[in-house]
Design a protein around this motif. Structure first.
Motif, PDB file in Angstrom:
ATOM      1  N   GLY A  59      -8.187 -13.582  18.869  1.00 42.39           N
ATOM      2  CA  GLY A  59      -7.963 -12.347  19.193  1.00 42.39           C
ATOM      3  C   GLY A  59      -7.224 -11.807  18.062  1.00 42.39           C
ATOM      4  N   ASP A  92      -2.913 -17.418  19.730  1.00 42.22           N
ATOM      5  CA  ASP A  92      -4.215 -16.864  19.982  1.00 42.22           C
ATOM      6  C   ASP A  92      -5.284 -17.352  19.012  1.00 42.22           C
ATOM      7  OD1 ASP A  92      -6.202 -15.052  20.722  1.00 42.22           O
ATOM      8  OD2 ASP A  92      -4.963 -12.987  20.037  1.00 42.22           O
ATOM      9  N   GLY A 117      -6.254 -15.261  26.815  1.00 44.91           N
ATOM     10  CA  GLY A 117      -4.880 -14.562  26.374  1.00 44.91           C
ATOM     11  C   GLY A 117      -3.831 -15.061  27.425  1.00 44.91           C
ATOM     12  N   VAL A 124      -0.968 -17.286  25.538  1.00 43.12           N
ATOM     13  CA  VAL A 124      -0.261 -16.754  24.411  1.00 43.12           C
ATOM     14  C   VAL A 124       1.426 -16.570  25.022  1.00 43.12           C
ATOM     15  CG1 VAL A 124       0.165 -14.721  22.973  1.00 43.12           C
ATOM     16  CG2 VAL A 124      -2.104 -15.542  23.487  1.00 43.12           C
TER      17      VAL A 124
END
Length: 74
Positions: free
Chosen positions: A33, A30, A21, A24
């Motif tokens: 996710g 992503d 993450g 991002v």
């Protein structure tokens, strides 16, 4: 910037390990996710090494995504 920190980084070349993450915020979408555009299944090792068409798909996907990734910044 703190001169001591600059000297430390130049001398020791630290490596920073981050969790999923972190990219991002840099503009990389992503992958799996909750904010992913659509679910994707990663290519697994065995099919990758055993089937030329799987490798071709992998590299084709990589080439399509590269322009976007190359424009991101930390």
């Amino acid at each position: 910037m703190n001169d001591g920190l600059v000297e430390f980084v130049q001398r020791h070349r630290p490596v920073v390990l981050t969790g999923a993450g972190i990219s991002v915020d840099s503009g990389i979408p992503d992958y799996r996710g909750p904010t992913a555009r659509r679910p994707r299944r990663p290519i697994q090792y065995k099919p990758f090494v055993e089937h030329p068409e799987v490798r071709q798909r992998y590299w084709a996907r990589a080439m399509v995504g590269w322009p976007h990734f190359s424009k991101t910044a930390p």
